[in-house]
Design a protein around this motif. Structure first.
Motif, PDB file in Angstrom:
ATOM      1  N   LEU A  88       0.835  -1.199   0.000  1.00 55.99           N
ATOM      2  CA  LEU A  88       0.000   0.000   0.000  1.00 55.99           C
ATOM      3  C   LEU A  88       0.872   1.252   0.000  1.00 55.99           C
ATOM      4  O   LEU A  88       2.019   1.239   0.427  1.00 55.99           O
ATOM      5  N   GLY A  89       0.307   2.331  -0.487  1.00 55.84           N
ATOM      6  CA  GLY A  89       1.038   3.579  -0.532  1.00 55.84           C
ATOM      7  C   GLY A  89       1.851   3.781  -1.786  1.00 55.84           C
ATOM      8  O   GLY A  89       2.673   4.693  -1.865  1.00 55.84           O
ATOM      9  N   VAL A  90       1.613   2.924  -2.778  1.00 58.78           N
ATOM     10  CA  VAL A  90       2.312   3.035  -4.060  1.00 58.78           C
ATOM     11  C   VAL A  90       1.258   3.120  -5.168  1.00 58.78           C
ATOM     12  O   VAL A  90       0.116   2.689  -4.982  1.00 58.78           O
ATOM     13  N   PRO A  91       1.615   3.653  -6.335  1.00 58.30           N
ATOM     14  CA  PRO A  91       0.635   3.740  -7.425  1.00 58.30           C
ATOM     15  C   PRO A  91       0.051   2.379  -7.784  1.00 58.30           C
ATOM     16  O   PRO A  91       0.774   1.386  -7.878  1.00 58.30           O
ATOM     17  N   ALA A 109      -0.324   8.588   1.945  1.00 59.55           N
ATOM     18  CA  ALA A 109      -0.541   7.578   0.905  1.00 59.55           C
ATOM     19  C   ALA A 109      -1.043   6.270   1.491  1.00 59.55           C
ATOM     20  O   ALA A 109      -1.948   5.633   0.941  1.00 59.55           O
ATOM     21  N   VAL A 110      -0.468   5.864   2.605  1.00 61.09           N
ATOM     22  CA  VAL A 110      -0.857   4.593   3.226  1.00 61.09           C
ATOM     23  C   VAL A 110      -2.131   4.738   4.052  1.00 61.09           C
ATOM     24  O   VAL A 110      -3.041   3.898   3.988  1.00 61.09           O
ATOM     25  N   ASN A 111      -2.218   5.810   4.844  1.00 61.70           N
ATOM     26  CA  ASN A 111      -3.299   5.929   5.829  1.00 61.70           C
ATOM     27  C   ASN A 111      -4.584   6.541   5.306  1.00 61.70           C
ATOM     28  O   ASN A 111      -5.659   6.275   5.847  1.00 61.70           O
ATOM     29  N   ALA A 112      -4.498   7.377   4.272  1.00 65.67           N
ATOM     30  CA  ALA A 112      -5.690   8.070   3.772  1.00 65.67           C
ATOM     31  C   ALA A 112      -6.008   7.735   2.317  1.00 65.67           C
ATOM     32  O   ALA A 112      -7.147   7.397   1.987  1.00 65.67           O
ATOM     33  N   LYS A 113      -5.008   7.824   1.442  1.00 64.03           N
ATOM     34  CA  LYS A 113      -5.265   7.574   0.024  1.00 64.03           C
ATOM     35  C   LYS A 113      -5.614   6.116  -0.234  1.00 64.03           C
ATOM     36  O   LYS A 113      -6.581   5.816  -0.958  1.00 64.03           O
ATOM     37  N   ALA A 114      -4.849   5.192   0.322  1.00 61.90           N
ATOM     38  CA  ALA A 114      -5.113   3.767   0.083  1.00 61.90           C
ATOM     39  C   ALA A 114      -6.518   3.357   0.536  1.00 61.90           C
ATOM     40  O   ALA A 114      -7.251   2.723  -0.240  1.00 61.90           O
ATOM     41  N   PRO A 115      -6.954   3.700   1.759  1.00 56.75           N
ATOM     42  CA  PRO A 115      -8.322   3.343   2.153  1.00 56.75           C
ATOM     43  C   PRO A 115      -9.386   3.933   1.233  1.00 56.75           C
ATOM     44  O   PRO A 115     -10.410   3.296   0.968  1.00 56.75           O
ATOM     45  N   PHE A 116      -9.147   5.160   0.773  1.00 53.44           N
ATOM     46  CA  PHE A 116     -10.114   5.804  -0.126  1.00 53.44           C
ATOM     47  C   PHE A 116     -10.313   4.970  -1.390  1.00 53.44           C
ATOM     48  O   PHE A 116     -11.443   4.626  -1.762  1.00 53.44           O
ATOM     49  N   PHE A 117      -9.220   4.635  -2.068  1.00 58.17           N
ATOM     50  CA  PHE A 117      -9.352   3.941  -3.343  1.00 58.17           C
ATOM     51  C   PHE A 117      -9.646   2.447  -3.175  1.00 58.17           C
ATOM     52  O   PHE A 117     -10.270   1.842  -4.055  1.00 58.17           O
ATOM     53  N   ILE A 118      -9.242   1.874  -2.047  1.00 51.82           N
ATOM     54  CA  ILE A 118      -9.647   0.489  -1.772  1.00 51.82           C
ATOM     55  C   ILE A 118     -11.160   0.425  -1.618  1.00 51.82           C
ATOM     56  O   ILE A 118     -11.830  -0.459  -2.158  1.00 51.82           O
ATOM     57  N   ALA A 119     -11.724   1.389  -0.888  1.00 49.16           N
ATOM     58  CA  ALA A 119     -13.183   1.430  -0.734  1.00 49.16           C
ATOM     59  C   ALA A 119     -13.855   1.740  -2.059  1.00 49.16           C
ATOM     60  O   ALA A 119     -14.863   1.112  -2.420  1.00 49.16           O
ATOM     61  N   GLN A 120     -13.325   2.716  -2.789  1.00 53.56           N
ATOM     62  CA  GLN A 120     -13.914   3.084  -4.070  1.00 53.56           C
ATOM     63  C   GLN A 120     -14.034   1.880  -4.994  1.00 53.56           C
ATOM     64  O   GLN A 120     -15.087   1.619  -5.587  1.00 53.56           O
ATOM     65  N   GLN A 121     -12.952   1.139  -5.143  1.00 55.71           N
ATOM     66  CA  GLN A 121     -12.959  -0.013  -6.042  1.00 55.71           C
ATOM     67  C   GLN A 121     -13.673  -1.221  -5.419  1.00 55.71           C
ATOM     68  O   GLN A 121     -14.161  -2.092  -6.141  1.00 55.71           O
ATOM     69  N   GLY A 122     -13.751  -1.242  -4.106  1.00 56.12           N
ATOM     70  CA  GLY A 122     -14.446  -2.339  -3.446  1.00 56.12           C
ATOM     71  C   GLY A 122     -15.956  -2.244  -3.533  1.00 56.12           C
ATOM     72  O   GLY A 122     -16.664  -3.254  -3.446  1.00 56.12           O
ATOM     73  N   LEU A 123     -16.469  -1.027  -3.752  1.00 57.35           N
ATOM     74  CA  LEU A 123     -17.919  -0.838  -3.757  1.00 57.35           C
ATOM     75  C   LEU A 123     -18.604  -1.589  -4.887  1.00 57.35           C
ATOM     76  O   LEU A 123     -19.761  -2.003  -4.740  1.00 57.35           O
ATOM     77  N   ARG A 124     -17.924  -1.767  -5.991  1.00 53.14           N
ATOM     78  CA  ARG A 124     -18.546  -2.517  -7.079  1.00 53.14           C
ATOM     79  C   ARG A 124     -18.594  -4.015  -6.778  1.00 53.14           C
ATOM     80  O   ARG A 124     -19.282  -4.764  -7.458  1.00 53.14           O
ATOM     81  N   ARG A 125     -17.858  -4.426  -5.755  1.00 52.56           N
ATOM     82  CA  ARG A 125     -17.851  -5.823  -5.330  1.00 52.56           C
ATOM     83  C   ARG A 125     -18.717  -6.050  -4.100  1.00 52.56           C
ATOM     84  O   ARG A 125     -19.112  -7.174  -3.819  1.00 52.56           O
ATOM     85  N   LYS A 139      -5.100  10.439   9.809  1.00 56.23           N
ATOM     86  CA  LYS A 139      -6.262   9.748  10.360  1.00 56.23           C
ATOM     87  C   LYS A 139      -7.467  10.682  10.489  1.00 56.23           C
ATOM     88  O   LYS A 139      -8.622  10.239  10.431  1.00 56.23           O
ATOM     89  N   GLY A 140      -7.203  11.978  10.628  1.00 57.03           N
ATOM     90  CA  GLY A 140      -8.305  12.937  10.601  1.00 57.03           C
ATOM     91  C   GLY A 140      -9.018  12.903   9.260  1.00 57.03           C
ATOM     92  O   GLY A 140     -10.249  13.028   9.182  1.00 57.03           O
ATOM     93  N   ALA A 141      -8.259  12.706   8.195  1.00 56.95           N
ATOM     94  CA  ALA A 141      -8.867  12.558   6.870  1.00 56.95           C
ATOM     95  C   ALA A 141      -9.757  11.325   6.820  1.00 56.95           C
ATOM     96  O   ALA A 141     -10.826  11.327   6.189  1.00 56.95           O
ATOM     97  N   VAL A 142      -9.337  10.271   7.485  1.00 58.68           N
ATOM     98  CA  VAL A 142     -10.132   9.037   7.545  1.00 58.68           C
ATOM     99  C   VAL A 142     -11.456   9.282   8.260  1.00 58.68           C
ATOM    100  O   VAL A 142     -12.502   8.748   7.867  1.00 58.68           O
TER     101      VAL A 142
END
Length: 257
Positions: A65-68, A118-134, A164-167
């Motif tokens: 996590l935390g990488v493109p 990248a690890v704490n805020a961006k990764a959860p955002f896009f993991i959730a975004q792409q997970g919603l279709r599943r 974590k405030g972003a989370v």
């Protein structure tokens, strides 16, 4: 039959510490658990084995996590072994700078800041975004926050707490967006927990004063354990939490009182 029988869960950072406790508890409750890890394959396999030893079902998936492209990599690995998702636990996170230290504002570099977010805020955002279709309707999204965002300020963790405030904002906003699908979104906020991450200053020889001081912070008079957090997450993953969404759940053992 467990309360989560027939459901599939993904726990990021599920191989160690709080993540492992969450994965094992969800497994005991009947969910089939995808145990995500970034680097420690041995620990992930140990977690899977522990779940299976108690009659549960689990599999390990790797993605740094935390990488493109981290979210796409994670979901590609998940899709190879599962069809659909019911519970997403965004637990993986880091609290140290790139060099492995804690830093106050004058010491934090742009590289440190970018890595933490990248690890704490961006990764959860896009993991959730792409997970919603599943994710099936009626699902659960649970994210690990921290007591540091609500009054337990520590200058040496300023960039971590900001991430974590972003989370926290992500949690409340996403809950409003996903309500029509019956999907709840909540954040669990631990305080200091007795995990491998904290072993150096909490468990080491000669650190009895630190442990005594930490116990005194909680009205319950003890140090938090990974299972304490895992049990809170299990509630939020269950049908019993159906009327709870968009919430920041204090799991500090009363340390903020």
């Amino acid at each position: 039959m467990g309360t989560l029988s027939g459901r599939t869960a993904l726990v990021t950072g599920g191989s160690r510490g709080i993540g492992r406790a969450i994965a094992e508890r969800l497994g005991r409750d009947g969910a089939r658990v995808a145990v995500h890890y970034g680097r420690d394959e041995v620990a992930a396999k140990e977690t899977v084995a522990a779940i299976e030893a108690e009659g549960g079902r689990a599999f390990a998936i790797r993605a740094e996590l935390g990488v493109p492209g981290d979210a796409a990599t994670l979901w590609a690995a998940f899709d190879e072994q599962a069809d659909g998702l019911d519970i997403l636990v965004n637990n993986a996170g880091i609290n140290k700078a790139v060099d492995g230290t804690l830093k106050r504002i004058g010491e934090v570099t742009e590289e440190d800041f970018d890595r933490l977010f990248a690890v704490n805020a961006k990764a959860p955002f896009f993991i959730a975004q792409q997970g919603l279709r599943r994710m099936r309707d009626g699902g659960r999204i649970i994210t690990t926050s921290t007591g540091l965002t609500r009054g337990a300020a520590k200058p040496e963790l300023i960039a971590y707490a900001m991430s974590k405030g972003a989370v926290d904002v992500f949690t409340s906003t996403l809950a409003k967006d996903l309500g029509p699908r019956g999907i709840t979104v909540n954040a669990v906020a631990p305080g200091a927990v007795d995990t491998d991450m904290n072993a150096g200053w909490l468990r080491g020889e000669g650190n009895s004063e630190a442990r005594t001081a930490l116990r005194a912070i909680s009205p319950l008079g003890r140090v938090g354990q990974p299972a304490d957090i895992g049990d809170v997450v299990a509630f939020l993953a269950s049908d019993d939490s159906r009327w709870v969404t968009g919430q920041w759940i204090d799991a500090t053992g009363g340390a903020l009182l």
